[in-house]
Design an enzyme around this catalytic site. Structure first.
Site, mmCIF file in Angstrom:
data_model
loop_
_atom_site.group_PDB
_atom_site.id
_atom_site.type_symbol
_atom_site.label_atom_id
_atom_site.label_comp_id
_atom_site.label_asym_id
_atom_site.label_seq_id
_atom_site.Cartn_x
_atom_site.Cartn_y
_atom_site.Cartn_z
ATOM 1 N N SER A 96 -9.461 1.922 3.145
ATOM 2 C CA SER A 96 -8.554 2.623 2.268
ATOM 3 C C SER A 96 -7.566 1.703 1.528
ATOM 4 C CB SER A 96 -7.760 3.653 3.090
ATOM 5 O OG SER A 96 -6.979 3.018 4.101
ATOM 6 N N LYS A 130 0.822 -1.202 0.000
ATOM 7 C CA LYS A 130 0.000 0.000 0.000
ATOM 8 C C LYS A 130 0.863 1.262 0.000
ATOM 9 C CE LYS A 130 -3.926 1.903 2.680
ATOM 10 N NZ LYS A 130 -4.746 1.678 3.882
ATOM 11 N N SER A 142 -10.237 -0.546 7.065
ATOM 12 C CA SER A 142 -9.567 -0.363 5.777
ATOM 13 C C SER A 142 -8.939 -1.614 5.187
ATOM 14 C CB SER A 142 -8.493 0.725 5.895
ATOM 15 O OG SER A 142 -9.093 1.980 6.075
#
Length: 477
Positions: free
Chosen positions: A157, A82, A181
């Site tokens: 996210s 990420k 997330s």
């Protein structure tokens, strides 16, 4: 070996094949890079792809195996990282244009441990800037599309990594979870995710040199997204444990199996606020799967969910308001994140005094103790990831009331963050529109293996859904 393509294999299958020399690490990486080149232009899940560096690392793994060296348990396994997790050859942007050149000097501990185990970073996963939305969009890289339905959000996210896993671009994605997330994008994509107990995996940055808010210290964790529960467990086994840098990280045993009480508290509609029919059906399927596997399944709700979810929202919003207001935003948010931030702040009663803020944290101990007692009787809490199917793009920006509706939908999701508990998200089949459904299995504090054990039993009964061919016009998948 198997007759499936290499990009369709699990982490364990890849590592076993590479270590046994049934295939090569280079062949594995080439297969995944070809898959990325075919699929990523349609879904925009990966922001950066490490074509040459990944091939070079794969060649090094193969050379070491040829020389008879032990290259680690994850030899040749690709993984994505990420955008807010440190990786030394790629900027940790958090989705911000002004961070486009912010290349860290060290790898995050979880990245370093995977590299030492023989795994190979293959790309970066997209995210909303600052991880602020339950969607994946930013001004630097643009929007990630949900491969099941391009008009619905992919969650956030960690949406880029979840979509990459779901579409076969990688068997493993690394993300983090402050308010769902990891679990929410896994639910949207039809894959698995582990939100570990707080402190089990060290921080996403290599060194902590700036102040870290209390909510980030207590609510946020780092963890894996994968297509199978076994792969979640394998990744966690490599990544967990204190590192001598993160003061909140701790080393605890991680048992390979669970042989304790097998009792499940099923929460079909947390707080009675309503769930979509598809969500209710998913919980029913998971409960039946656990019952068939020998778990005692009771319909009973854990204590104080509403207060936990409310305090999560008030604390997190208070800290964001303190960071961004009054005056000009010190960090330039995208239009979408700015709109969401302002709408959410309008809907939330912030903790306006030190006494109120301290009192909220003091209540957390009371709620956590009540859950501790509850989970001594019911080690697993089964419930929805979200009370609704994934909304259409733009819903979270449709006005202040929408931010409250989403928080209500995610009431059990954020309760887990507030309490720092482990939770595994697993798919539970497709609904009548061909969209993935799923549930979460919440375990006791620092008993991540219990959540994983329950997740395995649900997965064994209901199976997996991915890799999926992206249902997006123009996709070459």
């Amino acid at each position: 070996m198997t007759d499936r393509d290499l990009w369709q294999l699990s982490m364990r299958e890849i590592a076993d094949a590479v270590r046994s020399r049934s295939t090569t690490a280079r062949a594995v990486i080439d297969a995944h890079l070809e898959r990325i080149d075919a699929v990523n232009p349609a879904v925009n899940a990966l922001t950066v792809v490490f074509h040459e560096r990944a091939r070079a690392l794969a060649d090094a793994v193969d050379a070491a195996l040829d020389a008879g060296e032990d290259v680690g348990p994850l030899a040749g396994v690709p993984f994505t990282v990420k955008e807010n997790i440190d990786l030394t050859w790629s900027a940790s942007t958090s989705g911000w244009p002004f961070m486009a050149e912010a290349v860290p000097a060290k790898d995050a501990t979880m990245v370093r441990r995977l590299l030492e185990a023989g795994a190979i970073p293959i790309g970066r996963g997209n995210m909303p800037d600052w991880g602020l939305r339950w969607d994946t969009d930013n001004d630097l890289f643009g929007r990630t599309l949900n491969p099941w339905d391009a008009f619905r959000v992919p969650g956030g996210s960690s949406g880029g990594d979840a979509v990459a896993v779901a579409t076969g671009m990688t068997p493993l994605g690394l993300g983090n979870d402050y308010g769902g997330s990891l679990r929410l994008p896994a639910y949207a994509a039809g894959v698995c995710a582990l939100r570990p107990s707080a402190g089990r995996i060290p921080a996403p940055m290599a060194d902590i040199t700036e102040p870290v808010s209390l909510s980030l210290q207590f609510f946020a964790v780092n963890g894996p997204i994968a297509r199978t529960v076994d792969d979640l467990d394998t990744a966690f086994t490599v990544m967990h444990g204190a590192d001598g840098s993160d003061p909140a990280a701790l080393t605890l045993p991680h048992p390979a199996a669970y042989d304790g009480p097998r009792r499940v508290a099923v929460v079909r509609d947390p707080l009675g606020w309503g769930v979509d029919p598809q969500v209710a059906a998913a919980v029913d399927r998971a409960a039946a799967a656990l019952a068939a596997a020998g778990w005692t399944v009771d319909d009973v709700e854990p204590p104080l969910i509403e207060e936990a979810a409310t305090l999560w929202r008030r604390i997190s919003t208070t800290e964001m308001v303190g960071a961004f207001l009054p005056g000009a935003l010190p960090m330039p948010l995208s239009h979408g994140s700015t709109r969401y931030f302002l709408d959410n702040a309008e809907q939330t009663e912030v903790l306006a005094s030190g006494e109120a803020y301290g009192g909220a944290w003091a209540r957390r101990a009371v709620i956590a103790a009540a859950w501790e007692r509850f989970q001594a009787e019911y080690p697993i809490v089964l419930g929805p990831v979200s009370a609704r199917r994934m909304p259409e793009i733009g819903y979270d920006l449709s006005g202040p009331a929408a931010t409250t509706e989403l928080w209500r939908d995610h009431r059990l999701l954020v309760t887990v963050n507030f309490l720092g508990l482990p939770s595994v998200a697993v798919p539970t089949g497709l609904d009548e529109d061909g969209l993935p459904t799923g549930v979460q299995l919440i375990g006791p504090r620092n008993a991540d293996h219990v959540s994983l054990a329950a997740g395995r039993d649900v997965e064994a009964a209901l199976g997996g859904l991915t890799p999926v061919e992206a249902r997006i016009a123009g996709a070459v998948a």
